[in-house]
Structures are given as structure tokens and as C-alpha cells.
Design a protein around this motif. Sequence first.
Motif, PDB file in Angstrom:
ATOM      1  N   GLN A 106       0.833  -1.201   0.000  1.00 15.35           N
ATOM      2  CA  GLN A 106       0.000   0.000   0.000  1.00 15.35           C
ATOM      3  C   GLN A 106       0.868   1.251   0.000  1.00 15.35           C
ATOM      4  O   GLN A 106       1.955   1.272   0.581  1.00 15.35           O
ATOM      5  CB  GLN A 106      -0.910   0.034   1.232  1.00 15.35           C
ATOM      6  CG  GLN A 106      -1.965  -1.072   1.260  1.00 15.35           C
ATOM      7  CD  GLN A 106      -2.850  -0.954   2.477  1.00 15.35           C
ATOM      8  OE1 GLN A 106      -2.373  -0.993   3.604  1.00 15.35           O
ATOM      9  NE2 GLN A 106      -4.139  -0.800   2.262  1.00 15.35           N
ATOM     10  N   VAL A 107       0.354   2.286  -0.653  1.00 16.66           N
ATOM     11  CA  VAL A 107       1.038   3.571  -0.676  1.00 16.66           C
ATOM     12  C   VAL A 107       0.023   4.681  -0.443  1.00 16.66           C
ATOM     13  O   VAL A 107      -1.170   4.526  -0.700  1.00 16.66           O
ATOM     14  CB  VAL A 107       1.756   3.827  -2.026  1.00 16.66           C
ATOM     15  CG1 VAL A 107       2.824   2.790  -2.270  1.00 16.66           C
ATOM     16  CG2 VAL A 107       0.767   3.870  -3.180  1.00 16.66           C
ATOM     17  N   ARG A 108       0.512   5.793   0.058  1.00 18.29           N
ATOM     18  CA  ARG A 108      -0.261   7.031   0.064  1.00 18.29           C
ATOM     19  C   ARG A 108       0.677   8.127  -0.410  1.00 18.29           C
ATOM     20  O   ARG A 108       1.887   8.087  -0.147  1.00 18.29           O
ATOM     21  CB  ARG A 108      -0.886   7.337   1.437  1.00 18.29           C
ATOM     22  CG  ARG A 108       0.079   7.401   2.591  1.00 18.29           C
ATOM     23  CD  ARG A 108      -0.616   7.385   3.959  1.00 18.29           C
ATOM     24  NE  ARG A 108      -1.421   8.561   4.213  1.00 18.29           N
ATOM     25  CZ  ARG A 108      -1.024   9.572   4.986  1.00 18.29           C
ATOM     26  NH1 ARG A 108       0.191   9.559   5.543  1.00 18.29           N
ATOM     27  NH2 ARG A 108      -1.805  10.600   5.199  1.00 18.29           N
ATOM     28  N   VAL A 159       5.494  10.654  -0.254  1.00 16.64           N
ATOM     29  CA  VAL A 159       5.096   9.243  -0.328  1.00 16.64           C
ATOM     30  C   VAL A 159       5.285   8.562   1.016  1.00 16.64           C
ATOM     31  O   VAL A 159       6.167   8.926   1.803  1.00 16.64           O
ATOM     32  CB  VAL A 159       5.924   8.508  -1.411  1.00 16.64           C
ATOM     33  CG1 VAL A 159       7.403   8.450  -1.036  1.00 16.64           C
ATOM     34  CG2 VAL A 159       5.383   7.113  -1.681  1.00 16.64           C
ATOM     35  N   GLU A 160       4.427   7.599   1.293  1.00 12.99           N
ATOM     36  CA  GLU A 160       4.556   6.693   2.436  1.00 12.99           C
ATOM     37  C   GLU A 160       4.197   5.301   1.921  1.00 12.99           C
ATOM     38  O   GLU A 160       3.279   5.135   1.115  1.00 12.99           O
ATOM     39  CB  GLU A 160       3.626   7.104   3.580  1.00 12.99           C
ATOM     40  CG  GLU A 160       3.769   6.211   4.811  1.00 12.99           C
ATOM     41  CD  GLU A 160       2.851   6.617   5.970  1.00 12.99           C
ATOM     42  OE1 GLU A 160       2.977   6.009   7.048  1.00 12.99           O
ATOM     43  OE2 GLU A 160       2.012   7.519   5.773  1.00 12.99           O
ATOM     44  N   VAL A 161       4.940   4.289   2.383  1.00 11.48           N
ATOM     45  CA  VAL A 161       4.768   2.932   1.865  1.00 11.48           C
ATOM     46  C   VAL A 161       4.729   1.940   3.008  1.00 11.48           C
ATOM     47  O   VAL A 161       5.441   2.097   4.013  1.00 11.48           O
ATOM     48  CB  VAL A 161       5.951   2.540   0.934  1.00 11.48           C
ATOM     49  CG1 VAL A 161       5.679   1.200   0.257  1.00 11.48           C
ATOM     50  CG2 VAL A 161       6.231   3.628  -0.082  1.00 11.48           C
ATOM     51  N   ARG A 162       3.916   0.887   2.862  1.00  7.89           N
ATOM     52  CA  ARG A 162       3.973  -0.233   3.800  1.00  7.89           C
ATOM     53  C   ARG A 162       3.683  -1.526   3.036  1.00  7.89           C
ATOM     54  O   ARG A 162       2.806  -1.591   2.192  1.00  7.89           O
ATOM     55  CB  ARG A 162       3.001  -0.059   4.962  1.00  7.89           C
ATOM     56  CG  ARG A 162       1.537   0.043   4.580  1.00  7.89           C
ATOM     57  CD  ARG A 162       0.702   0.409   5.804  1.00  7.89           C
ATOM     58  NE  ARG A 162      -0.723   0.484   5.491  1.00  7.89           N
ATOM     59  CZ  ARG A 162      -1.636   0.989   6.320  1.00  7.89           C
ATOM     60  NH1 ARG A 162      -1.265   1.477   7.480  1.00  7.89           N
ATOM     61  NH2 ARG A 162      -2.914   1.002   5.974  1.00  7.89           N
ATOM     62  N   VAL A 163       4.467  -2.533   3.345  1.00  6.61           N
ATOM     63  CA  VAL A 163       4.334  -3.859   2.742  1.00  6.61           C
ATOM     64  C   VAL A 163       4.252  -4.869   3.874  1.00  6.61           C
ATOM     65  O   VAL A 163       5.179  -4.966   4.683  1.00  6.61           O
ATOM     66  CB  VAL A 163       5.534  -4.194   1.832  1.00  6.61           C
ATOM     67  CG1 VAL A 163       5.340  -5.569   1.196  1.00  6.61           C
ATOM     68  CG2 VAL A 163       5.725  -3.118   0.768  1.00  6.61           C
ATOM     69  N   GLN A 164       3.174  -5.623   3.944  1.00  3.49           N
ATOM     70  CA  GLN A 164       2.989  -6.599   5.005  1.00  3.49           C
ATOM     71  C   GLN A 164       2.945  -7.997   4.419  1.00  3.49           C
ATOM     72  O   GLN A 164       2.217  -8.270   3.459  1.00  3.49           O
ATOM     73  CB  GLN A 164       1.695  -6.348   5.777  1.00  3.49           C
ATOM     74  CG  GLN A 164       1.519  -7.320   6.944  1.00  3.49           C
ATOM     75  CD  GLN A 164       0.170  -7.182   7.627  1.00  3.49           C
ATOM     76  OE1 GLN A 164      -0.600  -6.305   7.278  1.00  3.49           O
ATOM     77  NE2 GLN A 164      -0.096  -8.041   8.589  1.00  3.49           N
TER      78      GLN A 164
END
Length: 475
Positions: A106-108, A159-164
Motif C-alpha cells: 500500500q502507498v499514500r 510518499v509513504e509505503v507499507r508492505v505486510q
Amino acid sequence: MRGFLASSIGVATAAALALPLALSAPALAAPPLGAAAAPVTPAGSTQSLPLAPLGPAADRSPGFPGMSTSPRLPETRGLPPREVKRFSLVGVVWDDVNTQLFGRVQVRTRAVATGNWSDWQDIETHNSEHAPDLDTRESGSGRVRGSTAPLWVGDSDGVEVRVQAEPGTPATRAGARLPSGMRIELVDPGATDPVTVVDAKNGSAGTADEPAGDDKGDVVALPGMTMETAESSSANVPLAALGAKEITALNKADSTADAVLAGDGTLSAAARPYIGPRPRIVTRLGWGADESLRESGFVYTSTVKAAFVHHSASGNNYACKDAPAVLRSLYRYHVVSSGWRDLGYNFAVDKCGTVYEGRAGGVAKAVLGAHTMGFNTDSMGVAVLGTYTSTAPPAAVVKAVAQLTAWKLGLFNRDPRAKTTLKSGGGNLFKKGTNVKLNVISGHRDGFATECPGKLLYAQLPPTRTSSAKLQGRP
């Protein structure tokens, strides 16, 4: 030849994970009103930022505005919110193309125009099926990396990113469940001369896996034109003049005559009655391809027996006037981030029905693409820009795909309503060497276990076959 690269394909099936989507205040302050925006880099650019482990909110630096909180998770990597150079498309890549990403990405992003942050947006992780065939020079170049699908977010500067990782995912290395070397790719398409985008809703050869020439002798560039651009443009002569930004539409009779000319009189008599009217095609020069990025030379396959229809899975949040920028971004992501020799698709169609030249080598020729792993040989790939899993494709899109396939398949005497047999180069549906019977106009999912081209675009393929055959003049 490009002097850098390395990224793309591999990927995986994604299972939806329940990540908290709560947002706090904007992660970064908006630019002051009246401040001059940073100029767009004319040639485009790619920022590649490493993703690091993310801990719980309590472990994060205090006072960092906008940091989204989430509980301690088995394995989560990402990027805290930060200000970056301008970009318009994002994707995640990793080192090993053979390692799949099982999880949620996910990104924002922060819009340049408003300074506002978007909600979290999911990036499609299952992308390995859009790739060069196994055991080809392209797949074995050493530059190809694992990657997600790209996502168009528009002009952004934060940008902000998270990968789970998906719960239960087996470790890929030393206890880790996510691929190594994960990076967020931020692509700026750059600026180029505008090309007229027609709103169709309102009217308006060898088989070797080696770069080959176009059999027209030495390439001669026009003043101000690079040799790489001249090489790409010359592949469409005599359909269009050297340096043309578009290949004009022709009626059925003229398309047939033009095809005979382009084929040096070698077009089979059987094919001549069944060539559909040629649609207007925006060339690579027209949409602003930076020809210095791709590998020099072209790779051809022996014929075109089938057309695979795709969606780019890059989202529908673009205006038709921005389609050339979307295409430049996809091109840069495929080459610079994913490590391919060129854009994967042979053609692209925007949501207003404009057709674009894809991989270089000549729109009337059998150019080997990287669009349907296992079935790139003797086929062509058409990507509709957007995501059509839950959004229906506009009528202009369906019409354009029918027109394009009626013309291109007609050049090779293919009936759009018929079946054909292709030999699998290896994939997750058919073992390498298997002879597979497919529709001449197929969806990507017919050759590979994937959602592509999206449920609602796939549902339009039966009427597309009928329309395409009618345009060819078949009884």
C-alpha cells in the motif's frame, strides 16, 4: 544501450490482509501558497528508495507528523512519509525475479496541486505473468527483477509505503517472509511535446531471439533526431514518414494496398481481402518515448497468431490528455525498474480509445513482446491503460481494440473469431512445450492464471471478436 537498470517481473498471488487504514494529519506540510513548483525533468527520472522494517507506533520517532499507526506485525517493511522529488507513478521491486511477494503493498501520496495526502491505495502484487518468456535473452539478461504492478498516482511530491507479509507465508531467507532488496520506485514521466489525443467517444522478421534490423539499410536521422529515435521511427516506414508522431487511419481498401506495399509485395493473397481498416496510431515519438532507455535493435517472432488483451492494472485515475505521460511512466518502469529491454506491450489503448505504438520494431511487424509469460512468441499484446476488475471499460476502448486487432491480425490472415495453437514457453497454467489451443483474441488469463485483463474487460472479448471479424469483411 542503457547504462543502468535492474528490476521486474516475478511477483505473486496477493491475499487481502486487514491492515488498519486510519490516517492522521498530513504527513508533511503542504508547500506555501504561491510557491513555485519544481520543474518537471524533461527526460523523466526514477527515484529508487529502499524499504526498511517498520515497528509499532511506539518505536517511531516522536513528533513526526502524519505517521500512520499500526500494531506490531510479523513482518512489515516500508517507508515513513517523506518529501521527495516529483513523480507520478509508483511500484515496488526486489532483487530476485524468481521470488514471489505474498502480501499486501500500500502507498499514500501527496498531490503537488493541493498538498493533500491520499488515502492508502493498494498496489497489485501479482505481476510476474507480465514478463519475457523463460529462457530468452531478455529474461536471462541478469537485469530483470521482481516487481509489483505499477500504479499511476498523478503529480506528487510525498510518499509513504507499507508492505505486510501474508500470515503463514514461508520464509524466503533467514526467517524473512518478504523478498530481499525491496525498493519503492517513484517514476516521473518527464515533459514532452503534446500529442493530440482523440476522444473516440465523440468521434474524432526472423525467429531468432536476437536484435534484428529492419532490412531498410543504414538508419539516417533527421536534424535534431537521435540515432535511437531514428532507428525506432524508421521501423514504421513506409506506413509513416521518418519522424512521424502518428500513423494515420486508413479505410479498408487503402489499408490493404498499404499492407502490400509495406510487405514488399509479399503479403499472401489469402490475407488481402480480410485486412481491417487501419486505426490511427500514435507513434513512440508521438507519446514521447526516451529511446535511449531501451536496448538497441529489435527482436522479432515469425508471425502473429493471436492477440492477448491486458489491462495495465495501473488505475483509472488519469485524464486522456495524460495518457502519453502514463505510457512514458510504464515504459520507464518496465525498462529502468524492471530490467526489460523495452516496454512489454506491443500496443496500448487509453480509455478514450486512442491507440499507441508499444514495443519498438514496427507496428505492422511481428515484434516479440514481454506481456504474456509463456506465450509471447507468435503473438501480440494489447494493454488497455487502467484497471477493469470492477470498472467497465468504455465503449471507445472496446471499439479501439476491435479496430486494432482487425487490422493487425488481418495482416497475418487471422480470423478474430477462430482458434489457434501456440506452444507454451512455460507458466503456471501450461508446462513448457505444451501445445495450447486458444482464441485468436484471448485475454491474458487464458494463458496464465491471473486476474488480467480484469473481469469486466474480459467479458467484452466475445463481442470484440465479432466486431473485429466484421471489420475485416469476413462472412
